[in-house]
Every structure is written in C-alpha cells, then in structure tokens.
Design a protein around this motif. Structure first.
Motif, PDB file in Angstrom:
ATOM      1  N   GLN A   1       0.817  -1.215   0.000  1.00 21.05           N
ATOM      2  CA  GLN A   1       0.000   0.000   0.000  1.00 21.05           C
ATOM      3  C   GLN A   1       0.852   1.267   0.000  1.00 21.05           C
ATOM      4  N   PHE A   2       2.077   1.199   0.589  1.00 19.32           N
ATOM      5  CA  PHE A   2       2.929   2.395   0.620  1.00 19.32           C
ATOM      6  C   PHE A   2       3.156   2.934  -0.773  1.00 19.32           C
TER       7      PHE A   2
ATOM      8  N   PHE B   1       0.219  -0.216 -10.750  1.00 23.28           N
ATOM      9  CA  PHE B   1       0.445   1.094 -10.176  1.00 23.28           C
ATOM     10  C   PHE B   1       0.735   2.034 -11.314  1.00 23.28           C
TER      11      PHE B   1
ATOM     12  N   ARG C   1      -0.752  12.572   2.961  1.00 20.52           N
ATOM     13  CA  ARG C   1      -1.744  11.701   3.597  1.00 20.52           C
ATOM     14  C   ARG C   1      -1.052  10.567   4.351  1.00 20.52           C
ATOM     15  N   LEU C   2       0.053  10.119   3.750  1.00 20.30           N
ATOM     16  CA  LEU C   2       0.803   9.052   4.411  1.00 20.30           C
ATOM     17  C   LEU C   2       1.614   9.622   5.570  1.00 20.30           C
TER      18      LEU C   2
ATOM     19  N   LYS D   1       1.333   3.365  -3.053  1.00 17.25           N
ATOM     20  CA  LYS D   1       0.261   4.234  -3.555  1.00 17.25           C
ATOM     21  C   LYS D   1       0.391   5.656  -3.041  1.00 17.25           C
ATOM     22  N   PHE D   2       1.219   5.854  -2.018  1.00 14.14           N
ATOM     23  CA  PHE D   2       1.367   7.191  -1.444  1.00 14.14           C
ATOM     24  C   PHE D   2       2.757   7.766  -1.703  1.00 14.14           C
TER      25      PHE D   2
END
Lengths: 174, 480
Positions: free
Chosen positions: A34-35, A76, A164-165, A37-38
C-alpha cells in the motif's frame, strides 16, 4: 486450510478492512504494497512506461507468499508489480521498494550506502529504522502495526511521500 | 361581509387592481422562493458532496493503514464548521471506522454506511461518498449537515417576500385609490346625474361629457335621451295647455249659450202667459155671451179652452224647470219621511177614487232645499200614481238605503214600466214614453227632478220592465 485462511486474510487486508487479528507479517506485507500508492518515484526510476514496480525483500522475512498474492494483478499507474527476494550482496539499486526484514543493524548501513543516489523506498522493521537512515520503519504499538517516516531521507532519494501518508507516520524527521 | 356585486364601483375597482397586483406578485414570490430554495438546497448538496470527497481523499491513508485515530482527526476538522452535525468513516467491509459527533447536536452516524448519494432526511442533509485509493474503493464517508442554514435562507426569503408583498400591496392600493377616479369618475358623475334626474324629475340636467371611450359614448347617449325626453315633455305640455285652453273656451261658450237659452226660454214662457190669460179670459166671456150656440160649436169652444189650459200648464212647467236651474239653493235640514207623507196626502186628495197601497219605509233627514226636494218627490210619486192607473191594487214603495257617503232613495211601483233601452231618454225635457192621450203630463217632471238632484250633488237613474213596474232612484250626498 491455513493457506486458504491466509489468502482470505490477504484479500480482506487488501480492502483495508480492519480484520484483527492478522499476523504481523501479513499486515506488514500488505502495508508494504500500500505504501507504493502514497509515494511518487522520479520518472528516471523506471526503464519504460510499462516496466514493473519492483518490490524487493531482503533477509529472513516471514511474509511467505502474502505479498506476491497481494500484488498479483495489481497495477500502479499502469505498471505491474514485481516481487524479488534479494540474496545478501545482490545489488538493490533496481528495487523501487526495499524491505529489510529483521533487526539487521550492520546490514542497513551497507545497504543504504549501496543505494545512495537510487530512488529506492527503504522500509524496515528494526527498531529506530527511520532514525538511522531508513525511510519507513514499522513500529509495534500494542497489537497494532504503525510506522515512522523520515521524510527528509525519502526526499533525499528523490521520492515524494504523500502528505496523507505522512499524517500517519508516528515520527518524522526533517 | 357584503357581496362583491353590491360594493360601490370605486371599491370594486380598487379591490380588483390591488387584488390582481398582490396575487400576481404573490405567485411571483412563491415561484422565486421555490426556485431559490431549490437552488440553495442544490448548492448545499454540492458543497457537502465536495467536502465529502475531499475528506474521503484525506482519509484514504487512514483507512488503508487502519488508523482510526488519524481518521477521527480528519473528521475532527469538521468541528470548525458549526453546521456539520455528524460524520462517519466506514471501512470497506461496512464497519464504522471513525466518527465525529458534535456534542450539542443530536444524532450519531449510522452503524452501517447508507447508500451513496446526497439526500435530505430527518431534517439533515446527508452525503454518502465512497473513499477511493488508486481506483479501488477502500471505504465510505458519511457527512450530516444541519439544515438550519437552508431554513434560515428560506425564512429570510419569505420575510423579504412578505415585505415586498406588503409594500407592493400598499403601493397598489394607494395607486389604485389615486387613479381609479380616472375610470370611475365619469361613471360616478353619470350615475349622480341619472339619480338626480330620476329623483327630482329634472330633465334639464346633463352629465358632463367624457372622453371617446365607452363611458363617453354612454354619457352622450344618456344626454341624448334626456334631450329627447325634454323635447317630448315640452311638446306634451304645449299640447295639454292648448287642450285645456280650448276646453275652457268651449265650456265658457257653452255656459254662456246655456244661460242665454235659459233666459230666452224663461222670458218666452213668461211672455206667453199674458196672451194665454187673455185667450182664456176672453174665451169665458165669449161662451157666456154666445148662449144660442149649437152643440158642435160648444164642443169647439171647450177644445180651445182645454188646449189653452194645457198650454198654461206647460208654460208653468217650463218656468219651473228654468227656476230649478237658476235659483239659488236654500239649504237646510229636510225630513224626507215627512216630506213624502205630505206629498202622498196631496196626491191622495187629488185622486180620491184611486185605490193605492202606499208602503213608506224609513227615510232619513238630509241637507238640502226643501221646496226643490219636494218637487222631486212630487214628480216621482206623482209618476208612480199616474203609471199605476188600472192596477188593482196599485202598490207604491218608498224606501232608502245608506251607502258610503250618500243615501239612495227609491220609488218603486207596479205600473206599466218601460223599456230599459229608453232608460236615459226619460230624463230629458219633453221626452215622453207614452202618448198624452194615454197618460197626461208635460214631459218636464223627470227633467226637473234630475236637475234638482244634480244641483244637490246626487244622481238619478231608473230600472224597469215593460208591464212589470218601474223603480226610480236618486242619491243625495250624506256624511257617513
């Protein structure tokens, strides 16, 4: 049976459903994915527009096949994911994400040195990982998995970490 | 509340103008408010939806990395906006992940995420949006906003509309009051003129001429009608005046002629008496001196004497008739019953051989000239005796009947009677129904009776059937 449960868990984690308890290793595998994605990589980090985003695992990681299953069929920004297990001494510069499993202190400094100038997001689980040159370090808080982010280290490598992260990072440097 | 149809014209005009203005404005306001409210609602919904999307973007990481604290922190930013009542973040599985509830506002986010969309329910505007990360739905955000803002907007609009309505209504009323005279003025003037004309009967009045519209036409038509009426009136008055004058002239002429005629006949009758007396006197002398006359000559002499005598009676009658017309009435109380008794006694003495059954009823006392009323009774009773000759027995009834304002005296006999076709002729002078050889008389009696009764203000009439008797009646005015 255990495999099936894990697969289901993985799927549940992919949907970010807070299904507890999942094993710490499984949670970390999904977060690792998931990282991406940020985080924004510089354009030169990829050979071509369709070349895969490579997730590398170094050390005795206990994630098993969870990560592979998590990134299966995922893309991605149009790129497929690739998972590689690095042997000690293998060049990590082609990795976009490098996960250093276990408390391998001595190894970190060497790896960081080899990575210098490369746009690689380093993620580790050793205590104080993000304070000693690593970018994202997993931290246990009770039974939950949290993480610290060293934004300066990421920016030094040419990576842009989403605010956001960053808001989720327990500790930040820089 | 009077009926609209009964209201004065001016009030009708004001009412219609004001009512129409207010009504159309009311419709416009309602439409405007509805459109504004709808737009405000849409605007609020769009803002809330956008806010939900922004928060969704901000909370994607919190959802992804299962950090409810961060999710709650994201939602807590709503605290700055007092309109926001509640918010909730739901994980992809549908469980409530993080929530925000304003302490002073009732209502928590629901336990499970509602369907996506923006809607109003239970007095709140609610937005439900998906939280996406890289094209994948990772959760749901729910926002509930207080509608106070919308209601306040509506209340402001309604208040403004009411002010506008009130102001416009007053303005319309004032303007209508000011300008309705333009329309109603000529009509009211016309109405006033018409009322004055019909109440006072003054056809010389005219309504003030107006413009060239329908009212102007009506006014000039009305004036035209008044002109015609006035012209007709004048013509009628002139004709009536002429007629009256002519009648008066004729009446005067007739009266003069009548007077002359009566004077003439009176003097003629008077003057005829003297030679007649001479004829009578010298005839007597002559018959005394002529002793040796044969029977035939004696009979001739008798006929002459009888003719002279009858002529004398006629002259007396004529003079009497003239006198009844000319003489002044000497009014006094007259006992008709006593008078009738006296006349009957006289008549019985004149014809003692006749068997007459007299039936004298109650007769009242009247006001009049006793001598003249006696002439009336003499004539009527005398006629009754005369025309019942040959009846055995002769029955003569005298009676009276009270009627409103008068008394009617009747003399009824069982004599020869007459044909009703000639009922009016008998009252004329010298009109006779029977030959003189059958019933003696001068033909003046009934004429005299009628004149006397007329001079007393009464009437005379008769009914009869040939062979079955006659009834003569006369009325005299009498106070009730």
């Amino acid at each position: 049976m255990a495999l099936l449960t894990r697969a289901l868990l993985g799927a549940a984690l992919l949907g970010a459903a807070p299904v507890e308890p999942a094993s710490e290793a499984e949670v970390k595998a999904v977060y690792l994915f998931q990282f991406t994605k940020f985080v924004e990589w510089p354009a030169g980090a990829f050979a071509g527009p369709r070349s895969p985003l490579t997730l590398c695992l170094l050390g005795a990681e206990p994630m098993g096949g969870v990560l592979e299953r998590a990134v299966e069929r995922e893309t991605f920004a149009g790129r497929p994911y690739a998972v590689r297990r690095l042997e000690a001494g293998e060049d990590p510069r082609s990795c976009h994400v490098l996960f250093l499993a276990g408390p391998e202190r001595g190894r970190l400094a060497r790896v960081l040195e080899r990575l210098s100038g490369s746009a690689t997001l380093t993620v580790g689980e050793a205590p104080g990982f993000a304070e000693r040159g690593g970018m994202i370090g997993f931290v246990r808080e009770g039974d939950k998995v949290r993480f610290e982010i060293d934004q300066a280290a990421a920016e030094a490598a040419g990576l842009k970490v989403s605010a956001r992260l960053l808001s989720l990072g327990r500790r930040r440097k820089g | 509340m009077p009926r609209f149809a009964d209201l004065p014209f001016r009030r009708k005009l004001i009412l219609v103008i004001t009512g129409t203005s207010v009504l159309s404005l009311l419709l416009a306001c309602v439409g405007f408010i509805a459109a504004e409210a709808s737009a405000a609602r849409r605007g609020m919904a769009a803002v809330l939806s956008t806010r939900a999307l922004m928060l969704a973007d901000n909370s994607a990481a919190a959802l992804t990395f299962r950090d409810p604290e961060v999710g709650a922190a994201v939602l807590a930013t709503l605290d700055a906006d007092p309109r926001m009542a509640a918010a909730g973040l739901y994980a992809a599985g549908g469980t409530l992940f993080a929530s925000f509830t304003r302490p002073d506002a009732a209502g928590e986010p629901p336990a499970a995420p509602p369907q996506d969309g923006v809607r109003i329910s239970e007095g709140r505007l609610r937005a439900v949006r998906g939280v996406h990360l890289e094209g994948r739905r990772v959760g749901t955000i729910y926002l509930a906003q207080d509608l106070t803002e919308l209601y306040e907007t509506l209340a402001r609009l309604v208040a403004a509309a009411l002010c506008v309505l009130l102001g416009a209504g007053l303005a319309a009323f004032a303007l209508a009051r000011r300008f309705e005279r333009l329309v109603s003025g000529p009509l009211l003037a016309l109405t006033e003129t018409a009322r004055a004309v019909s109440e006072r009967g003054d056809y010389s009045l005219r309504a003030a001429p107006g413009g060239r519209d329908e009212l102007g036409t009506l006014t000039s038509a009305f004036n035209g009608m008044l002109d015609q009426i006035a012209a007709r009136d004048a013509a009628l008055r002139e004709t009536a005046g002429t007629l009256e004058r002519r009648v008066a002239e004729r009446t005067a002429d007739l009266a003069a002629m009548n007077g002359e005629l009566e004077a003439f006949s009176y003097s003629v009758a008077h003057d005829l008496r003297a030679p007649l007396r001479h004829i009578d006197a010298f005839l007597k002398l002559l018959s005394e001196r002529l002793t040796g006359l044969d029977a035939e000559s004696r009979r001739h002499m008798d006929v002459i004497a009888s003719a002279a005598k009858r002529m004398g009676a006629m002259i007396d009658g004529l003079i009497g008739l003239a006198r009844t017309t000319r003489a002044e009435l000497e009014r006094g109380p007259v006992d008709l019953r006593r008078l009738a008794e006296a006349v009957r006694a006289e008549l019985t003495a004149q014809a003692p051989a006749r068997a007459v059954e007299w039936r004298l009823g109650e007769l009242p006392e009247v006001e009049g000239d006793e001598a003249l009323l006696r002439v009336v009774l003499e004539n009527l009773l005398g006629n009754a005796v005369k025309y019942t000759r040959g009846r055995e027995p002769a029955v003569i009834e005298v009676g009276a009947r009270r009627e409103p304002g008068r008394v009617v005296v009747s003399v009824k006999d069982n004599g020869v009677g007459f044909d009703m076709r000639y009922a009016e002729k008998l009252w004329g002078a010298f009109q006779r129904m029977h030959r003189a050889e059958e019933f003696e008389g001068t033909g003046i009696g009934l004429a005299s009776a009628r004149r006397i009764v007329a001079r007393h203000g009464g009437e005379t009439w008769a009914e009869a059937e040939p062979g079955r008797g006659a009834t003569f009646r006369f009325s005299l005015p009498m106070k009730s």
